[in-house]
Design an enzyme around this catalytic site. Structure first.
Site, short mmCIF file in Angstrom:
data_model
loop_
_atom_site.label_atom_id
_atom_site.label_comp_id
_atom_site.label_asym_id
_atom_site.label_seq_id
_atom_site.Cartn_x
_atom_site.Cartn_y
_atom_site.Cartn_z
N GLU A 35 0.82 -1.21 0.00
CA GLU A 35 0.00 0.00 0.00
C GLU A 35 0.86 1.26 0.00
O GLU A 35 0.55 2.24 -0.68
CB GLU A 35 -0.93 0.00 1.22
CG GLU A 35 -2.06 -1.01 1.15
CD GLU A 35 -3.05 -0.73 0.04
OE1 GLU A 35 -3.29 0.46 -0.26
OE2 GLU A 35 -3.56 -1.69 -0.55
N CYS A 194 -11.72 2.84 -15.60
CA CYS A 194 -11.99 4.25 -15.29
C CYS A 194 -10.68 5.02 -15.17
O CYS A 194 -10.45 5.76 -14.21
CB CYS A 194 -12.82 4.37 -14.01
SG CYS A 194 -13.64 5.97 -13.81
#
Length: 355
Positions: A35, A194
Site C-alpha cells: 500500500e 476508469c
C-alpha cells in the site's frame, strides 16, 4: 447505493486483479508494504521493488532493525522519499509499541507514521476483513464520475463529501470476502477501465448509472486542481571525481531527497574552488553540461551539472556528510532518480576529464 457495491463486487470477482504479489495473503506487513509503495506509483513499477524489499526484509522486525540508509538504498528510484523514511519509522513503531504486529483497529493503524485514513482502512480490510471505506486517487476518480461530484477533490469540502459517499456505498458484508472484493474492486476499476485518460466506459460495470458517461463529462471529472505557477529554482550540481571515485554526500534527514546520497550543490560557480577545498580537493579540470529540469510537487528545479576532475589534497573529516564511492557503485547507491540518471549517462568522467 447497494446496486453500486453489488455491481463492483461481481465485476471484481470476474475481471479484477487476483494474482498480484501482495494478494492472497492476510499478512498485514506485506499488505502495508504494498500500500505504501503503490501511493502515486504504478503497479508495474512497484512489483520489482516489492520483491527486493521482501528479500532484504522478510519480516517487519527485519525492516525495523535495518539502517535507514539501507532502506533508502533499496527505495532509490521509486520517488517520494518521505514514504521510505516513514516506512522505516512505522516498522520501528510497530515493533516497539505493538509487539511486531499491526493493530487491528484502523484508527490505531492510522496513527502510525506515514499511514492515513484510506491506507489504514485498506490494510484493515485486506488483513483483517474490517469493513471501512477507502478514498485514494483512483477511488476519487470513480466516485466523482459515477455520481457527478463537482469541485476539485483535494479541497476539504469536496473531500468530506466524498468520504461520506464512500461510507454510504460500503456493502453490507453479509458474506465472507465481500469487503476485500469491494475494496480491491474500486481500486481496480479506477486503475483500469476508469482510467484518467480515455476510460473504457463500454466495459464498465457502472456504464448505465454513471453520470459522467451519461452527460459526456468523462474528461471533466474529477475536476482538475486550479492551475498554480510553480516557482523556478536553479542549482549547480558538482560531479567531483578523482578518476575512479566520485564524491557524494548524505542529505539531511528531512526536506528534498532527505536521507539520500546526492551530489554537492552550489548556487554560484565562483564558489567552486572554495567548496572543493572544504572537501580536501584541488581543481584540475572542469566541464559544464547542459542544464536539465526536475519537477517536484511544489517547485521546478533546474540542475546544471559541473564536472570536476580533482586531485585530493586532504582527507574528509570524521563528521563530514560526504564520502567517496567507486563509479561502479553509483548504480546501486541511494541516489535520487535524476542524479542517478545523470551519472548513468556519464558512466564515469568523459575522457577529457578522466585522464
Amino acid at each position: 447505493m447497494s446496486d453500486f457495491s453489488d455491481r463492483l463486487i461481481a465485476w471484481q470477482r470476474r475481471h479484477g486483479r487476483h494474482d498480484l504479489p501482495w494478494q492472497n495473503t492476510r499478512d498485514a506487513y506485506r499488505i502495508w508494504l504494498s500500500e505504501i509503495m503503490l501511493q502515486q506509483t504504478q503497479v508495474a513499477t512497484v512489483i520489482p521493488y516489492y520483491g527486493r524489499f521482501l528479500e532484504a526484509f522478510p519480516t517487519i522486525a527485519d525492516l525495523a532493525a535495518a539502517p535507514l540508509e539501507r532502506v533508502l538504498e533499496l527505495w532509490a528510484g521509486l520517488g517520494y522519499y518521505a514514504r521510505a523514511r516513514n516506512l522505516h519509522a512505522c516498522a520501528v513503531a510497530v515493533v516497539r509499541d505493538h509487539g511486531g504486529a499491526f493493530p487491528r483497529n484502523p484508527a490505531q493503524i492510522a496513527e502510525l507514521p506515514g499511514i492515513g485514513r484510506s491506507t489504514a482502512a485498506a490494510i484493515a480490510a485486506f488483513a483483517y476483513g474490517h469493513r471501512g471505506a477507502i478514498l485514494d486517487g483512483n477511488v476519487k476518480r470513480v466516485l466523482t464520475r459515477c455520481f457527478g461530484v463537482t469541485g476539485f477533490p483535494g479541497t476539504p469540502k469536496v473531500e468530506k463529501g466524498l468520504w461520506q459517499l464512500a461510507d454510504s456505498l460500503l456493502p453490507a458484508c453479509d458474506e465472507p470476502g465481500e469487503i476485500e472484493a469491494y475494496t480491491q474492486g474500486v481500486m481496480d476499476l479506477g486503475a483500469s477501465l476508469c482510467a484518467r485518460r480515455r476510460p473504457t466506459c463500454a466495459l464498465c460495470p457502472m456504464h448505465d448509472i454513471c453520470v459522467a458517461r451519461r452527460e459526456g463529462r468523462q474528461d471533466e471529472l474529477p475536476e482538475a486542481k486550479p492551475a498554480k505557477t510553480l516557482p523556478e529554482r536553479h542549482t549547480i550540481c558538482l560531479v567531483i571525481s578523482d578518476g575512479p571515485q566520485l564524491l557524494v554526500e548524505r542529505r539531511p534527514p528531512t526536506g528534498i531527497w532527505g536521507g539520500l546520497l546526492a551530489l554537492p550543490e552550489i548556487d554560484d560557480a565562483a564558489r567552486l574552488e572554495e567548496t572543493l577545498a572544504r572537501y580536501g580537493c584541488r581543481l584540475e579540470k572542469q566541464q559544464t553540461l547542459a542544464p536539465f529540469p526536475h519537477t517536484f510537487s511544489h517547485f521546478r528545479l533546474h540542475i546544471t551539472p559541473l564536472l570536476c576532475r580533482v586531485g585530493r589534497s586532504g582527507t574528509l573529516t570524521a563528521d563530514s556528510a560526504a564520502t567517496w564511492i567507486d563509479w561502479r557503485d553509483t548504480a546501486a547507491a541511494a541516489l535520487p532518480a535524476p542524479l542517478r540518471k545523470l551519472l548513468r549517462d556519464l558512466d564515469g568522467l568523459p575522457p577529457g576529464l578522466a585522464g
